[in-house]
Scaffold this motif. Structure first.
Motif, PDB file in Angstrom:
ATOM      1  N   ILE A   9      -1.880  -3.731 -12.524  1.00  0.00           N
ATOM      2  CA  ILE A   9      -2.865  -2.781 -12.015  1.00  0.00           C
ATOM      3  C   ILE A   9      -2.706  -2.663 -10.502  1.00  0.00           C
ATOM      4  O   ILE A   9      -2.679  -3.667  -9.794  1.00  0.00           O
ATOM      5  CB  ILE A   9      -4.306  -3.220 -12.332  1.00  0.00           C
ATOM      6  N   THR A  10      -2.631  -1.440 -10.008  1.00  0.00           N
ATOM      7  CA  THR A  10      -2.592  -1.215  -8.565  1.00  0.00           C
ATOM      8  C   THR A  10      -4.005  -0.944  -8.053  1.00  0.00           C
ATOM      9  O   THR A  10      -4.877  -0.500  -8.785  1.00  0.00           O
ATOM     10  CB  THR A  10      -1.679  -0.034  -8.210  1.00  0.00           C
ATOM     11  N   GLY A  11      -4.222  -1.210  -6.766  1.00  0.00           N
ATOM     12  CA  GLY A  11      -5.489  -0.883  -6.136  1.00  0.00           C
ATOM     13  C   GLY A  11      -6.658  -1.690  -6.630  1.00  0.00           C
ATOM     14  O   GLY A  11      -7.707  -1.145  -6.964  1.00  0.00           O
ATOM     15  N   CYS A  12      -6.519  -3.023  -6.625  1.00  0.00           N
ATOM     16  CA  CYS A  12      -7.569  -3.892  -7.179  1.00  0.00           C
ATOM     17  C   CYS A  12      -8.464  -4.512  -6.113  1.00  0.00           C
ATOM     18  O   CYS A  12      -9.251  -5.408  -6.427  1.00  0.00           O
ATOM     19  CB  CYS A  12      -6.931  -5.013  -8.005  1.00  0.00           C
ATOM     20  N   SER A  13      -8.377  -4.056  -4.882  1.00  0.00           N
ATOM     21  CA  SER A  13      -9.192  -4.688  -3.847  1.00  0.00           C
ATOM     22  C   SER A  13     -10.675  -4.384  -4.005  1.00  0.00           C
ATOM     23  O   SER A  13     -11.519  -5.128  -3.496  1.00  0.00           O
ATOM     24  CB  SER A  13      -8.720  -4.243  -2.454  1.00  0.00           C
ATOM     25  N   ALA A  53       0.728  -8.881  -3.500  1.00  0.00           N
ATOM     26  CA  ALA A  53       0.700  -7.726  -2.608  1.00  0.00           C
ATOM     27  C   ALA A  53       1.490  -6.581  -3.231  1.00  0.00           C
ATOM     28  O   ALA A  53       2.567  -6.789  -3.792  1.00  0.00           O
ATOM     29  CB  ALA A  53       1.297  -8.099  -1.252  1.00  0.00           C
ATOM     30  N   LEU A  54       0.933  -5.389  -3.140  1.00  0.00           N
ATOM     31  CA  LEU A  54       1.647  -4.190  -3.600  1.00  0.00           C
ATOM     32  C   LEU A  54       1.097  -3.000  -2.829  1.00  0.00           C
ATOM     33  O   LEU A  54      -0.066  -2.648  -2.957  1.00  0.00           O
ATOM     34  CB  LEU A  54       1.466  -3.965  -5.104  1.00  0.00           C
ATOM     35  N   ASP A  55       1.967  -2.410  -2.030  1.00  0.00           N
ATOM     36  CA  ASP A  55       1.636  -1.216  -1.253  1.00  0.00           C
ATOM     37  C   ASP A  55       2.373  -0.041  -1.880  1.00  0.00           C
ATOM     38  O   ASP A  55       3.607  -0.010  -1.866  1.00  0.00           O
ATOM     39  CB  ASP A  55       2.058  -1.408   0.199  1.00  0.00           C
ATOM     40  N   VAL A  56       1.639   0.910  -2.446  1.00  0.00           N
ATOM     41  CA  VAL A  56       2.281   2.013  -3.170  1.00  0.00           C
ATOM     42  C   VAL A  56       2.917   3.033  -2.240  1.00  0.00           C
ATOM     43  O   VAL A  56       3.473   4.034  -2.705  1.00  0.00           O
ATOM     44  CB  VAL A  56       1.305   2.722  -4.132  1.00  0.00           C
ATOM     45  N   THR A  57       2.887   2.779  -0.933  1.00  0.00           N
ATOM     46  CA  THR A  57       3.623   3.633  -0.003  1.00  0.00           C
ATOM     47  C   THR A  57       4.875   2.932   0.523  1.00  0.00           C
ATOM     48  O   THR A  57       5.542   3.449   1.414  1.00  0.00           O
ATOM     49  CB  THR A  57       2.736   4.049   1.187  1.00  0.00           C
ATOM     50  N   ASP A  58       5.197   1.772  -0.036  1.00  0.00           N
ATOM     51  CA  ASP A  58       6.337   0.986   0.442  1.00  0.00           C
ATOM     52  C   ASP A  58       7.268   0.660  -0.727  1.00  0.00           C
ATOM     53  O   ASP A  58       6.876  -0.046  -1.661  1.00  0.00           O
ATOM     54  CB  ASP A  58       5.837  -0.305   1.097  1.00  0.00           C
ATOM     55  N   GLU A  59       8.484   1.157  -0.690  1.00  0.00           N
ATOM     56  CA  GLU A  59       9.426   1.004  -1.802  1.00  0.00           C
ATOM     57  C   GLU A  59       9.708  -0.464  -2.112  1.00  0.00           C
ATOM     58  O   GLU A  59       9.679  -0.870  -3.279  1.00  0.00           O
ATOM     59  CB  GLU A  59      10.733   1.726  -1.475  1.00  0.00           C
ATOM     60  N   ALA A  83      -4.404   2.858  -7.645  1.00  0.00           N
ATOM     61  CA  ALA A  83      -4.478   2.951  -6.186  1.00  0.00           C
ATOM     62  C   ALA A  83      -4.611   4.405  -5.738  1.00  0.00           C
ATOM     63  O   ALA A  83      -3.801   5.259  -6.117  1.00  0.00           O
ATOM     64  CB  ALA A  83      -3.242   2.316  -5.550  1.00  0.00           C
ATOM     65  N   ALA A  84      -5.620   4.684  -4.939  1.00  0.00           N
ATOM     66  CA  ALA A  84      -5.854   6.044  -4.446  1.00  0.00           C
ATOM     67  C   ALA A  84      -6.972   6.013  -3.421  1.00  0.00           C
ATOM     68  O   ALA A  84      -7.741   5.055  -3.349  1.00  0.00           O
ATOM     69  CB  ALA A  84      -6.227   6.997  -5.592  1.00  0.00           C
ATOM     70  N   TYR A  85      -7.052   7.073  -2.637  1.00  0.00           N
ATOM     71  CA  TYR A  85      -8.214   7.281  -1.770  1.00  0.00           C
ATOM     72  C   TYR A  85      -8.417   8.779  -1.630  1.00  0.00           C
ATOM     73  O   TYR A  85      -7.570   9.583  -2.055  1.00  0.00           O
ATOM     74  CB  TYR A  85      -8.017   6.616  -0.393  1.00  0.00           C
ATOM     75  N   GLY A  86      -9.543   9.177  -1.059  1.00  0.00           N
ATOM     76  CA  GLY A  86      -9.861  10.594  -0.960  1.00  0.00           C
ATOM     77  C   GLY A  86      -9.896  11.076   0.471  1.00  0.00           C
ATOM     78  O   GLY A  86     -10.690  10.597   1.281  1.00  0.00           O
ATOM     79  N   ALA A 101       0.063  11.396   4.001  1.00  0.00           N
ATOM     80  CA  ALA A 101      -0.438  10.075   3.607  1.00  0.00           C
ATOM     81  C   ALA A 101      -1.231  10.158   2.309  1.00  0.00           C
ATOM     82  O   ALA A 101      -1.149   9.261   1.458  1.00  0.00           O
ATOM     83  CB  ALA A 101      -1.304   9.492   4.720  1.00  0.00           C
ATOM     84  N   GLN A 102      -2.008  11.244   2.134  1.00  0.00           N
ATOM     85  CA  GLN A 102      -2.766  11.410   0.899  1.00  0.00           C
ATOM     86  C   GLN A 102      -1.845  11.481  -0.307  1.00  0.00           C
ATOM     87  O   GLN A 102      -2.059  10.809  -1.328  1.00  0.00           O
ATOM     88  CB  GLN A 102      -3.607  12.689   0.987  1.00  0.00           C
ATOM     89  N   PHE A 103      -0.779  12.264  -0.204  1.00  0.00           N
ATOM     90  CA  PHE A 103       0.142  12.400  -1.329  1.00  0.00           C
ATOM     91  C   PHE A 103       1.043  11.183  -1.490  1.00  0.00           C
ATOM     92  O   PHE A 103       1.418  10.838  -2.618  1.00  0.00           O
ATOM     93  CB  PHE A 103       0.965  13.693  -1.193  1.00  0.00           C
ATOM     94  N   ASP A 104       1.361  10.506  -0.394  1.00  0.00           N
ATOM     95  CA  ASP A 104       2.150   9.274  -0.510  1.00  0.00           C
ATOM     96  C   ASP A 104       1.444   8.262  -1.402  1.00  0.00           C
ATOM     97  O   ASP A 104       2.066   7.619  -2.256  1.00  0.00           O
ATOM     98  CB  ASP A 104       2.385   8.657   0.872  1.00  0.00           C
ATOM     99  N   THR A 105       0.148   8.097  -1.215  1.00  0.00           N
ATOM    100  CA  THR A 105      -0.612   7.112  -1.992  1.00  0.00           C
ATOM    101  C   THR A 105      -0.943   7.626  -3.386  1.00  0.00           C
ATOM    102  O   THR A 105      -0.667   6.969  -4.389  1.00  0.00           O
ATOM    103  CB  THR A 105      -1.911   6.741  -1.256  1.00  0.00           C
ATOM    104  N   ASN A 106      -1.545   8.798  -3.462  1.00  0.00           N
ATOM    105  CA  ASN A 106      -2.124   9.265  -4.725  1.00  0.00           C
ATOM    106  C   ASN A 106      -1.098   9.827  -5.702  1.00  0.00           C
ATOM    107  O   ASN A 106      -1.349   9.825  -6.907  1.00  0.00           O
ATOM    108  CB  ASN A 106      -3.181  10.334  -4.457  1.00  0.00           C
ATOM    109  N   VAL A 107       0.039  10.314  -5.194  1.00  0.00           N
ATOM    110  CA  VAL A 107       1.013  10.982  -6.067  1.00  0.00           C
ATOM    111  C   VAL A 107       2.363  10.265  -6.059  1.00  0.00           C
ATOM    112  O   VAL A 107       2.833   9.793  -7.095  1.00  0.00           O
ATOM    113  CB  VAL A 107       1.203  12.461  -5.661  1.00  0.00           C
TER     114      VAL A 107
END
Length: 284
Positions: A9-13, A53-59, A83-86, A101-107
């Motif tokens: 699961i991503t974005g569990c903070s 650790a998992l950053d969905v904007t970092d390969e 993982a997402a933000y608005g 940045a919005q599309f990097d994270t959410n898409v």
């Protein structure tokens, strides 16, 4: 899916990701909860949940996280892309960097995570990808262009992916929450950049203030139609564990009603509904 599954699961903070990790762990699944800041997961680790650790904007971060789970379990049974933000700003006001940045994270992060787990799922002949979309994927109000566009993209990508991977035994499920009582509203307000609005120089100043007030104080409350986090968690768990999952699970009466109205109403009528429901800029 009745036997224990390996669930990444991503974005569990915080919010739905955290609650889903806890609920699935209690059901006996092998949960790997991830977030950009692993220290935010200390309480989950204390309860026996594997965290990393998992950053969905970092390969490298994404690849390392998937490789670690596969090294331990062979493959990921279920990926929950949470993982997402608005980003909530007028179209004219958003900088190119904020939109990217919005599309990097959410898409793009969601797509890359799916690409990384799919080879293992195909080798195993089974798997499930649960993409946390939103009612936002089916309409777009004033101030919400980029967040809602990112969720439109999640819907389209999920539809194509569901058909592409079904022959390999892999299922794709979309979850569409409406407003949920989590920290999302405060996060949305935090993305309304520019500091205090100055109506003398910003034609959207009053609009930004009213939009921030709506998200902070009304939209994500019971009176505003938001559902408790526990309700959203139950639906996510169902999307992960159902033997024959539906393609989509909408969460909350407001989500179902708004998406139905968008599908049935003419554009002019739906625009009128949006004007009654959201603040608008005022010409001077």
């Amino acid at each position: 899916m009745t036997s224990p599954q390996t669930v990444l699961i991503t974005g569990c903070s915080s919010g739905m990701g955290r609650e889903a990790a806890l609920a699935l762990h209690r059901l006996g699944h092998r949960v790997h909860a991830t977030a950009r800041r692993p220290e935010s997961l200390a309480d989950l680790a204390a309860q026996g949940i594997a965290t990393s650790a998992l950053d969905v904007t970092d390969e490298r971060s994404m690849a390392d996280a998937v490789a670690a789970v596969e090294a331990e379990h062979g493959h990921v049974d279920v990926l929950v892309n949470n993982a997402a933000y608005g980003l909530h700003l007028p179209v004219e006001s958003a900088t190119p960097e904020e939109v990217r940045a919005q599309f990097d994270t959410n898409v793009f992060g969601l797509v890359r995570m799916a690409q990384l787990v799919l080879p293992g799922m195909r080798r195993a002949g089974r798997g499930r990808i649960v993409n946390i979309s939103s009612m936002a994927g089916r309409f777009s109000p004033p101030g919400g262009a980029f967040y809602h566009a990112s969720k439109h993209a999640v819907e389209a990508i999920s539809d194509s992916l569901r058909l592409e991977v079904a022959p390999f035994g892999v299922e794709v499920v979309v979850v569409q929450p409406g407003p949920t009582i989590t920290g999302f509203g405060a996060t949305a307000v935090g993305t309304m950049h520019g500091g205090p609005a100055d109506d003398r120089t910003d034609p959207y100043g009053a609009f930004r203030r009213e939009l921030a007030d709506m998200y902070a104080n009304r939209a994500f409350t019971r009176r505003g139609g938001a559902v408790p986090a526990e309700t959203a968690t139950r639906v996510i768990v169902r999307a992960v564990t159902a033997p024959r999952p539906r393609a989509r699970y909408a969460i909350g009466t407001l989500a179902r009603g708004t998406m139905l109205a968008k599908r049935l109403l003419p554009d002019a009528a739906f625009d009128a509904l949006m004007r009654r429901s959201f603040p608008l800029p005022k010409a001077v």
